[in-house]
Design a protein around this motif. Sequence first.
Motif, PDB file in Angstrom:
ATOM      1  N   GLU A  43      -3.941   2.564 -10.249  1.00 59.75           N
ATOM      2  CA  GLU A  43      -3.680   3.419 -11.400  1.00 59.75           C
ATOM      3  C   GLU A  43      -3.212   4.808 -10.973  1.00 59.75           C
ATOM      4  OE1 GLU A  43      -6.512   1.960 -10.679  1.00 59.75           O
ATOM      5  OE2 GLU A  43      -7.424   0.967 -12.411  1.00 59.75           O
ATOM      6  N   ILE A  44      -3.516   5.218  -9.751  1.00 53.99           N
ATOM      7  CA  ILE A  44      -3.209   6.574  -9.304  1.00 53.99           C
ATOM      8  C   ILE A  44      -1.781   6.640  -8.788  1.00 53.99           C
ATOM      9  CG2 ILE A  44      -3.810   8.405  -7.683  1.00 53.99           C
ATOM     10  CD1 ILE A  44      -6.640   7.388  -7.663  1.00 53.99           C
ATOM     11  N   ASP A  45      -1.003   7.593  -9.348  1.00 53.35           N
ATOM     12  CA  ASP A  45       0.359   7.766  -8.847  1.00 53.35           C
ATOM     13  C   ASP A  45       0.563   9.173  -8.291  1.00 53.35           C
ATOM     14  OD1 ASP A  45       0.310   9.254 -11.140  1.00 53.35           O
ATOM     15  OD2 ASP A  45       1.883   8.155 -12.179  1.00 53.35           O
ATOM     16  N   MET A  46      -0.547   9.874  -7.991  1.00 59.58           N
ATOM     17  CA  MET A  46      -0.474  11.208  -7.403  1.00 59.58           C
ATOM     18  C   MET A  46      -0.881  11.136  -5.942  1.00 59.58           C
ATOM     19  SD  MET A  46       0.292  13.386  -9.915  1.00 59.58           S
ATOM     20  CE  MET A  46      -0.303  14.978  -9.351  1.00 59.58           C
ATOM     21  N   SER A  47      -0.149  11.824  -5.080  1.00 57.69           N
ATOM     22  CA  SER A  47      -0.560  11.930  -3.686  1.00 57.69           C
ATOM     23  C   SER A  47      -1.156  13.314  -3.470  1.00 57.69           C
ATOM     24  CB  SER A  47       0.625  11.695  -2.747  1.00 57.69           C
ATOM     25  OG  SER A  47       1.683  12.576  -3.043  1.00 57.69           O
ATOM     26  N   TYR A  48      -2.026  13.429  -2.486  1.00 58.76           N
ATOM     27  CA  TYR A  48      -2.806  14.652  -2.331  1.00 58.76           C
ATOM     28  C   TYR A  48      -3.387  14.723  -0.931  1.00 58.76           C
ATOM     29  CZ  TYR A  48      -6.277  11.085  -3.240  1.00 58.76           C
ATOM     30  OH  TYR A  48      -7.006   9.927  -3.187  1.00 58.76           O
ATOM     31  N   ALA A  49      -3.880  15.895  -0.577  1.00 55.28           N
ATOM     32  CA  ALA A  49      -4.666  16.100   0.638  1.00 55.28           C
ATOM     33  C   ALA A  49      -5.999  16.699   0.228  1.00 55.28           C
ATOM     34  CB  ALA A  49      -3.939  17.035   1.600  1.00 55.28           C
ATOM     35  N   VAL A  50      -7.062  16.277   0.907  1.00 55.05           N
ATOM     36  CA  VAL A  50      -8.412  16.756   0.605  1.00 55.05           C
ATOM     37  C   VAL A  50      -8.985  17.423   1.841  1.00 55.05           C
ATOM     38  CG1 VAL A  50     -10.744  16.085  -0.087  1.00 55.05           C
ATOM     39  CG2 VAL A  50      -8.774  14.893  -1.057  1.00 55.05           C
ATOM     40  N   ASP A  82       0.515  16.930  -4.129  1.00 58.09           N
ATOM     41  CA  ASP A  82       1.891  17.131  -3.690  1.00 58.09           C
ATOM     42  C   ASP A  82       2.766  17.689  -4.807  1.00 58.09           C
ATOM     43  OD1 ASP A  82       1.160  16.204  -1.259  1.00 58.09           O
ATOM     44  OD2 ASP A  82       2.395  14.395  -1.288  1.00 58.09           O
ATOM     45  N   ASP A  83       2.480  17.283  -6.034  1.00 62.90           N
ATOM     46  CA  ASP A  83       3.261  17.730  -7.186  1.00 62.90           C
ATOM     47  C   ASP A  83       2.378  18.560  -8.113  1.00 62.90           C
ATOM     48  OD1 ASP A  83       5.611  16.277  -6.401  1.00 62.90           O
ATOM     49  OD2 ASP A  83       4.598  14.451  -7.113  1.00 62.90           O
ATOM     50  N   PRO A  84       2.895  19.633  -8.697  1.00 63.78           N
ATOM     51  CA  PRO A  84       2.095  20.455  -9.610  1.00 63.78           C
ATOM     52  C   PRO A  84       1.702  19.670 -10.855  1.00 63.78           C
ATOM     53  CG  PRO A  84       4.394  21.121  -9.672  1.00 63.78           C
ATOM     54  CD  PRO A  84       4.271  20.147  -8.541  1.00 63.78           C
ATOM     55  N   LEU A  85       0.547  19.986 -11.397  1.00 61.89           N
ATOM     56  CA  LEU A  85       0.058  19.323 -12.599  1.00 61.89           C
ATOM     57  C   LEU A  85       0.623  19.942 -13.867  1.00 61.89           C
ATOM     58  CD1 LEU A  85      -3.662  18.521 -11.767  1.00 61.89           C
ATOM     59  CD2 LEU A  85      -1.609  17.181 -11.365  1.00 61.89           C
ATOM     60  N   TRP A  86       1.239  21.104 -13.749  1.00 58.88           N
ATOM     61  CA  TRP A  86       1.987  21.686 -14.852  1.00 58.88           C
ATOM     62  C   TRP A  86       3.042  22.605 -14.271  1.00 58.88           C
ATOM     63  CZ3 TRP A  86      -2.933  23.414 -13.647  1.00 58.88           C
ATOM     64  CH2 TRP A  86      -3.080  24.769 -13.362  1.00 58.88           C
ATOM     65  N   SER A  87       4.026  22.954 -15.083  1.00 59.37           N
ATOM     66  CA  SER A  87       5.121  23.801 -14.611  1.00 59.37           C
ATOM     67  C   SER A  87       4.978  25.220 -15.142  1.00 59.37           C
ATOM     68  CB  SER A  87       6.461  23.207 -15.054  1.00 59.37           C
ATOM     69  OG  SER A  87       6.510  23.091 -16.448  1.00 59.37           O
ATOM     70  N   LEU A 135      -5.654   8.436 -14.573  1.00 58.15           N
ATOM     71  CA  LEU A 135      -6.388   8.703 -13.345  1.00 58.15           C
ATOM     72  C   LEU A 135      -5.515   9.437 -12.333  1.00 58.15           C
ATOM     73  CD1 LEU A 135      -9.078   8.199 -11.831  1.00 58.15           C
ATOM     74  CD2 LEU A 135      -8.066   6.071 -10.977  1.00 58.15           C
ATOM     75  N   LEU A 136      -6.023  10.584 -11.848  1.00 59.99           N
ATOM     76  CA  LEU A 136      -5.325  11.372 -10.839  1.00 59.99           C
ATOM     77  C   LEU A 136      -5.983  11.304  -9.469  1.00 59.99           C
ATOM     78  CD1 LEU A 136      -4.485  14.667 -12.777  1.00 59.99           C
ATOM     79  CD2 LEU A 136      -3.176  12.544 -12.667  1.00 59.99           C
ATOM     80  N   GLY A 169      -3.507  11.275   1.579  1.00 61.82           N
ATOM     81  CA  GLY A 169      -3.000   9.977   1.180  1.00 61.82           C
ATOM     82  C   GLY A 169      -3.232   9.665  -0.269  1.00 61.82           C
ATOM     83  N   VAL A 170      -2.912   8.453  -0.615  1.00 63.10           N
ATOM     84  CA  VAL A 170      -3.083   7.955  -1.970  1.00 63.10           C
ATOM     85  C   VAL A 170      -4.175   6.904  -1.932  1.00 63.10           C
ATOM     86  CG1 VAL A 170      -1.949   6.809  -3.899  1.00 63.10           C
ATOM     87  CG2 VAL A 170      -0.636   8.339  -2.431  1.00 63.10           C
ATOM     88  N   THR A 171      -5.104   6.931  -2.872  1.00 62.90           N
ATOM     89  CA  THR A 171      -6.180   5.955  -2.847  1.00 62.90           C
ATOM     90  C   THR A 171      -5.628   4.572  -3.178  1.00 62.90           C
ATOM     91  OG1 THR A 171      -6.843   5.975  -5.156  1.00 62.90           O
ATOM     92  CG2 THR A 171      -7.667   7.760  -3.784  1.00 62.90           C
TER      93      THR A 171
END
Length: 426
Positions: free
Chosen positions: A16-23, A421-426, A373-374, A10-12
């Motif tokens: 400020e955080i616009d990145m979604s992730y799984a931990v 969910d999205d790469p931090l660089w390409s 913030l990520l 989820g997203v916290t």
Amino acid sequence: MRDAEVNWTGVTRQMEIDMSYAVSRLDWTDTSLGTIPTPRGQLALRASFGSGLTTRAGDPPGRVWAVCDRGPNLKVKIAMERYGLDLLAPLADVPGAKIMPDPSIGPTLAELQIAGDTVTLLRTIRLVDESGHPVLGLPDASSGHVVLEPVFDIQGQPIGPSQLGLDTEGIAALASGGFWIGDEFAPGLVRVDADGRIVHRLVPRRVDHAGIEGGEPGLPAIAARRQINRGFEALALSGDERSLFLAFQSPLAHPDEDAHRRARHVRFWRLDAETGEVTDQYLYPLDRPKSFRRDRMLGPFGREDIKVSEIAWIPDNGLLVLERGSATTKLYRVELDPQSILKPEHLDIRTRLTLEEMSAANDSALPVLAKHLLFSNDDIPEMSADLEGMAFLSPTDLLLVNDNDFGVEGAKTSFWRIRFDDPLWS
């Protein structure tokens, strides 16, 4: 449910955080390093590889290198309360005193393999000096120009400094097989070969009675103004291995400890990896103490409790920064904007006002790095405290690990994977 299967997605709630992730927590078991009898039972020592993480170009997928710090150590108060070592009472008022129950356990590297949800220890490499003698985690006698931490054995007897003592924290792996390692003591940098033998060392240059730096090779003398036990903990290497990035753990005590306590920014350095010269200096702004929610729930928490414990290189000239208290860990992305580079005069130990004094005064004229913030673990209470090591496994996968302090207070090592969910660089 096994720890390795625990998963949060989820997203916290921080806007400020616009990145979604799984931990997820990975499966790992600490290796025992033996026990030491105390009046209140056994002091169990465990392997500790949570001070720094890195990956090496050309290694197999999932291969990670880790470093432990100086070795098992305890604050006097904890040694007395937890283990009944009341004979240490005379040391209770010695500023910064540490107890080292087994000084023979020293700086060591570990080669790890990540496969699925499991972390496996492949081998360890003990750091040795040029003559092949094991490096100890004792205060460094060659750094007499900085304030050293007083160290005692478990009986309360002083332990003298070492001619080459290291408190190893950050690590960066070279494609050629060696490593750069950050030292919190001096503070300094050492380069070691693939077998862990030191081949080069950089420490702060000395200054004469007029405050003028010596001409010998080394780091700027201003590095010696680090607050005790707050030297280099964060280290990263650029993709082309031409630049080495260092972050002090906290603001310098420059010109004094009051400036350290009041300053709001931490110095980041870019070094020429070939010459060791500092080419650029930046200021990283620390968050306000009130934003570290998990830490504030545990008790008083101030600016002096905030630390930068790790950085990782992001292609296209960026860094991922691990900023933390104890329980709260935040990950920020910063871009190394040329307009944020500080004037060279701020590397001179004689410059007044110092950056720390200007930071404490909230001088708006200071150029600072913009941060984005990520991730924050404030909304993941199950996640470990004291997260210190960090390395990218891929553009989407990040590995984190806590420092278990060799288990002296019962902590265990926990590895965590954050999958964006999205790469931090390409």
